[in-house]
Scaffold this motif. Structure first.
Motif, PDB file in Angstrom:
ATOM      1  N   LEU A 159       0.858  -1.174   0.000  1.00 28.35           N
ATOM      2  CA  LEU A 159       0.000   0.000   0.000  1.00 28.35           C
ATOM      3  C   LEU A 159       0.898   1.228   0.000  1.00 28.35           C
ATOM      4  O   LEU A 159       1.767   1.376   0.858  1.00 28.35           O
ATOM      5  CB  LEU A 159      -0.910   0.012   1.235  1.00 28.35           C
ATOM      6  N   ARG A 160       0.678   2.084  -0.982  1.00 24.81           N
ATOM      7  CA  ARG A 160       1.426   3.346  -1.050  1.00 24.81           C
ATOM      8  C   ARG A 160       0.420   4.494  -0.995  1.00 24.81           C
ATOM      9  O   ARG A 160      -0.648   4.420  -1.603  1.00 24.81           O
ATOM     10  CB  ARG A 160       2.208   3.443  -2.354  1.00 24.81           C
ATOM     11  N   THR A 161       0.788   5.536  -0.295  1.00 22.04           N
ATOM     12  CA  THR A 161      -0.055   6.727  -0.216  1.00 22.04           C
ATOM     13  C   THR A 161       0.676   7.882  -0.873  1.00 22.04           C
ATOM     14  O   THR A 161       1.826   8.158  -0.546  1.00 22.04           O
ATOM     15  CB  THR A 161      -0.367   7.086   1.254  1.00 22.04           C
ATOM     16  N   TYR A 162       0.008   8.514  -1.812  1.00 20.98           N
ATOM     17  CA  TYR A 162       0.560   9.699  -2.479  1.00 20.98           C
ATOM     18  C   TYR A 162      -0.234  10.906  -1.993  1.00 20.98           C
ATOM     19  O   TYR A 162      -1.461  10.871  -1.956  1.00 20.98           O
ATOM     20  CB  TYR A 162       0.430   9.589  -3.999  1.00 20.98           C
ATOM     21  N   ARG A 163       0.481  11.962  -1.623  1.00 20.38           N
ATOM     22  CA  ARG A 163      -0.158  13.184  -1.133  1.00 20.38           C
ATOM     23  C   ARG A 163       0.356  14.390  -1.911  1.00 20.38           C
ATOM     24  O   ARG A 163       1.547  14.480  -2.199  1.00 20.38           O
ATOM     25  CB  ARG A 163       0.136  13.396   0.351  1.00 20.38           C
ATOM     26  N   GLU A 215      -5.247  13.019  -1.643  1.00 18.35           N
ATOM     27  CA  GLU A 215      -4.508  11.773  -1.431  1.00 18.35           C
ATOM     28  C   GLU A 215      -4.953  10.729  -2.441  1.00 18.35           C
ATOM     29  O   GLU A 215      -6.102  10.705  -2.854  1.00 18.35           O
ATOM     30  CB  GLU A 215      -4.752  11.221  -0.023  1.00 18.35           C
ATOM     31  N   LEU A 216      -4.013   9.858  -2.791  1.00 18.41           N
ATOM     32  CA  LEU A 216      -4.277   8.759  -3.703  1.00 18.41           C
ATOM     33  C   LEU A 216      -3.604   7.523  -3.126  1.00 18.41           C
ATOM     34  O   LEU A 216      -2.471   7.594  -2.638  1.00 18.41           O
ATOM     35  CB  LEU A 216      -3.691   9.076  -5.085  1.00 18.41           C
ATOM     36  N   TYR A 217      -4.302   6.401  -3.157  1.00 18.60           N
ATOM     37  CA  TYR A 217      -3.792   5.159  -2.574  1.00 18.60           C
ATOM     38  C   TYR A 217      -3.555   4.144  -3.688  1.00 18.60           C
ATOM     39  O   TYR A 217      -4.429   3.921  -4.515  1.00 18.60           O
ATOM     40  CB  TYR A 217      -4.788   4.604  -1.549  1.00 18.60           C
ATOM     41  N   GLU A 218      -2.379   3.566  -3.676  1.00 18.27           N
ATOM     42  CA  GLU A 218      -2.003   2.557  -4.666  1.00 18.27           C
ATOM     43  C   GLU A 218      -1.862   1.220  -3.943  1.00 18.27           C
ATOM     44  O   GLU A 218      -1.086   1.102  -2.995  1.00 18.27           O
ATOM     45  CB  GLU A 218      -0.679   2.943  -5.318  1.00 18.27           C
ATOM     46  N   VAL A 219      -2.626   0.236  -4.383  1.00 20.86           N
ATOM     47  CA  VAL A 219      -2.573  -1.100  -3.797  1.00 20.86           C
ATOM     48  C   VAL A 219      -2.026  -2.038  -4.859  1.00 20.86           C
ATOM     49  O   VAL A 219      -2.558  -2.126  -5.967  1.00 20.86           O
ATOM     50  CB  VAL A 219      -3.981  -1.572  -3.342  1.00 20.86           C
ATOM     51  N   GLU A 220      -0.931  -2.735  -4.501  1.00 24.54           N
ATOM     52  CA  GLU A 220      -0.293  -3.665  -5.441  1.00 24.54           C
ATOM     53  C   GLU A 220      -0.300  -5.059  -4.833  1.00 24.54           C
ATOM     54  O   GLU A 220       0.147  -5.253  -3.702  1.00 24.54           O
ATOM     55  CB  GLU A 220       1.142  -3.231  -5.716  1.00 24.54           C
ATOM     56  N   ILE A 274       1.349  12.943  -5.914  1.00 26.34           N
ATOM     57  CA  ILE A 274       0.366  12.278  -6.765  1.00 26.34           C
ATOM     58  C   ILE A 274       0.865  12.342  -8.203  1.00 26.34           C
ATOM     59  O   ILE A 274       1.284  13.403  -8.676  1.00 26.34           O
ATOM     60  CB  ILE A 274      -1.013  12.956  -6.636  1.00 26.34           C
ATOM     61  N   PRO A 275       0.835  11.198  -8.918  1.00 26.08           N
ATOM     62  CA  PRO A 275       1.307  11.204 -10.308  1.00 26.08           C
ATOM     63  C   PRO A 275       0.589  12.282 -11.134  1.00 26.08           C
ATOM     64  O   PRO A 275      -0.616  12.501 -10.977  1.00 26.08           O
ATOM     65  CB  PRO A 275       0.948   9.805 -10.810  1.00 26.08           C
ATOM     66  N   GLU A 276       1.334  12.934 -11.983  1.00 27.76           N
ATOM     67  CA  GLU A 276       0.838  14.062 -12.772  1.00 27.76           C
ATOM     68  C   GLU A 276      -0.419  13.705 -13.565  1.00 27.76           C
ATOM     69  O   GLU A 276      -1.359  14.485 -13.647  1.00 27.76           O
ATOM     70  CB  GLU A 276       1.946  14.543 -13.730  1.00 27.76           C
ATOM     71  N   TRP A 277      -0.457  12.512 -14.111  1.00 27.22           N
ATOM     72  CA  TRP A 277      -1.589  12.094 -14.941  1.00 27.22           C
ATOM     73  C   TRP A 277      -2.859  11.833 -14.143  1.00 27.22           C
ATOM     74  O   TRP A 277      -3.929  11.669 -14.699  1.00 27.22           O
ATOM     75  CB  TRP A 277      -1.230  10.862 -15.766  1.00 27.22           C
ATOM     76  N   TYR A 278      -2.781  11.842 -12.786  1.00 24.86           N
ATOM     77  CA  TYR A 278      -3.941  11.567 -11.944  1.00 24.86           C
ATOM     78  C   TYR A 278      -4.360  12.784 -11.116  1.00 24.86           C
ATOM     79  O   TYR A 278      -5.384  12.770 -10.457  1.00 24.86           O
ATOM     80  CB  TYR A 278      -3.630  10.394 -10.994  1.00 24.86           C
ATOM     81  N   LYS A 279      -3.586  13.850 -11.173  1.00 28.49           N
ATOM     82  CA  LYS A 279      -3.846  15.024 -10.330  1.00 28.49           C
ATOM     83  C   LYS A 279      -5.142  15.728 -10.726  1.00 28.49           C
ATOM     84  O   LYS A 279      -5.482  15.824 -11.899  1.00 28.49           O
ATOM     85  CB  LYS A 279      -2.697  16.022 -10.427  1.00 28.49           C
ATOM     86  N   ARG A 280      -5.839  16.199  -9.674  1.00 24.90           N
ATOM     87  CA  ARG A 280      -7.020  17.047  -9.806  1.00 24.90           C
ATOM     88  C   ARG A 280      -7.005  18.012  -8.635  1.00 24.90           C
ATOM     89  O   ARG A 280      -6.427  17.722  -7.602  1.00 24.90           O
ATOM     90  CB  ARG A 280      -8.311  16.222  -9.723  1.00 24.90           C
ATOM     91  N   VAL A 332      -1.949  -3.503 -10.003  1.00 27.60           N
ATOM     92  CA  VAL A 332      -2.052  -2.256  -9.241  1.00 27.60           C
ATOM     93  C   VAL A 332      -3.457  -1.680  -9.385  1.00 27.60           C
ATOM     94  O   VAL A 332      -4.016  -1.653 -10.477  1.00 27.60           O
ATOM     95  CB  VAL A 332      -1.016  -1.224  -9.745  1.00 27.60           C
ATOM     96  N   GLN A 333      -4.004  -1.229  -8.258  1.00 25.14           N
ATOM     97  CA  GLN A 333      -5.280  -0.526  -8.259  1.00 25.14           C
ATOM     98  C   GLN A 333      -5.080   0.805  -7.554  1.00 25.14           C
ATOM     99  O   GLN A 333      -4.412   0.875  -6.524  1.00 25.14           O
ATOM    100  CB  GLN A 333      -6.351  -1.341  -7.531  1.00 25.14           C
ATOM    101  N   LEU A 334      -5.647   1.844  -8.119  1.00 24.45           N
ATOM    102  CA  LEU A 334      -5.576   3.177  -7.528  1.00 24.45           C
ATOM    103  C   LEU A 334      -6.935   3.517  -6.940  1.00 24.45           C
ATOM    104  O   LEU A 334      -7.963   3.348  -7.595  1.00 24.45           O
ATOM    105  CB  LEU A 334      -5.188   4.214  -8.577  1.00 24.45           C
ATOM    106  N   LEU A 335      -6.924   3.974  -5.698  1.00 23.36           N
ATOM    107  CA  LEU A 335      -8.162   4.320  -5.012  1.00 23.36           C
ATOM    108  C   LEU A 335      -8.036   5.703  -4.395  1.00 23.36           C
ATOM    109  O   LEU A 335      -6.955   6.095  -3.952  1.00 23.36           O
ATOM    110  CB  LEU A 335      -8.463   3.289  -3.918  1.00 23.36           C
ATOM    111  N   GLU A 336      -9.145   6.406  -4.341  1.00 21.36           N
ATOM    112  CA  GLU A 336      -9.146   7.748  -3.757  1.00 21.36           C
ATOM    113  C   GLU A 336      -9.648   7.745  -2.324  1.00 21.36           C
ATOM    114  O   GLU A 336      -9.477   8.725  -1.616  1.00 21.36           O
ATOM    115  CB  GLU A 336     -10.001   8.673  -4.613  1.00 21.36           C
ATOM    116  N   ASP A 337     -10.254   6.660  -1.889  1.00 20.87           N
ATOM    117  CA  ASP A 337     -10.833   6.574  -0.548  1.00 20.87           C
ATOM    118  C   ASP A 337      -9.964   5.690   0.340  1.00 20.87           C
ATOM    119  O   ASP A 337      -9.672   4.542  -0.032  1.00 20.87           O
ATOM    120  CB  ASP A 337     -12.253   6.011  -0.651  1.00 20.87           C
ATOM    121  N   ASP A 338      -9.561   6.198   1.504  1.00 16.98           N
ATOM    122  CA  ASP A 338      -8.670   5.446   2.384  1.00 16.98           C
ATOM    123  C   ASP A 338      -9.331   4.182   2.929  1.00 16.98           C
ATOM    124  O   ASP A 338      -8.685   3.143   3.047  1.00 16.98           O
ATOM    125  CB  ASP A 338      -8.136   6.312   3.514  1.00 16.98           C
TER     126      ASP A 338
END
Length: 62
Positions: free
Chosen positions: A5-9, A24-29, A13-19, A35-41
Motif C-alpha cells: 500500500l502506497r499513499t501519495y499526497r 490523497e491517492l492510494y495505490e494497492v499492489e 500524486i502522479p501528474e496524470w492523476y492530479k485534480r 495495481v489498483q488506484l483508489l481515492e478513498d482510504d
C-alpha cells in the motif's frame, strides 16, 4: 499474500492523476504486480485486507 500500500499526497500524486479536489491517492499492489488506484482510504484498507487473506478463505465449491 504480500500486498503493498502506497499513499501519495499533494505533489507526490502522479501528474496524470492530479485534480484540484484530490488530496490523497492510494495505490494497492498485489503479489502478482496488479495495481489498483483508489481515492478513498477506507476502500484502500479494505482491499488490502481482502487481498491479504484471500488465500486463507478459498471459494466454496458449488
Amino acid at each position: 499474500m504480500v500486498v503493498k500500500l502506497r499513499t501519495y499526497r499533494g505533489e507526490d500524486i502522479p501528474e496524470w492523476y492530479k485534480r484540484e479536489d484530490l488530496d490523497e491517492l492510494y495505490e494497492v499492489e498485489d503479489n502478482e504486480g496488479d495495481v489498483q488506484l483508489l481515492e478513498d482510504d477506507e476502500e484502500a484498507v479494505k482491499l488490502v485486507v481482502d487481498l491479504t487473506y484471500e488465500d486463507e478463505n478459498p471459494p466454496k465449491p458449488e
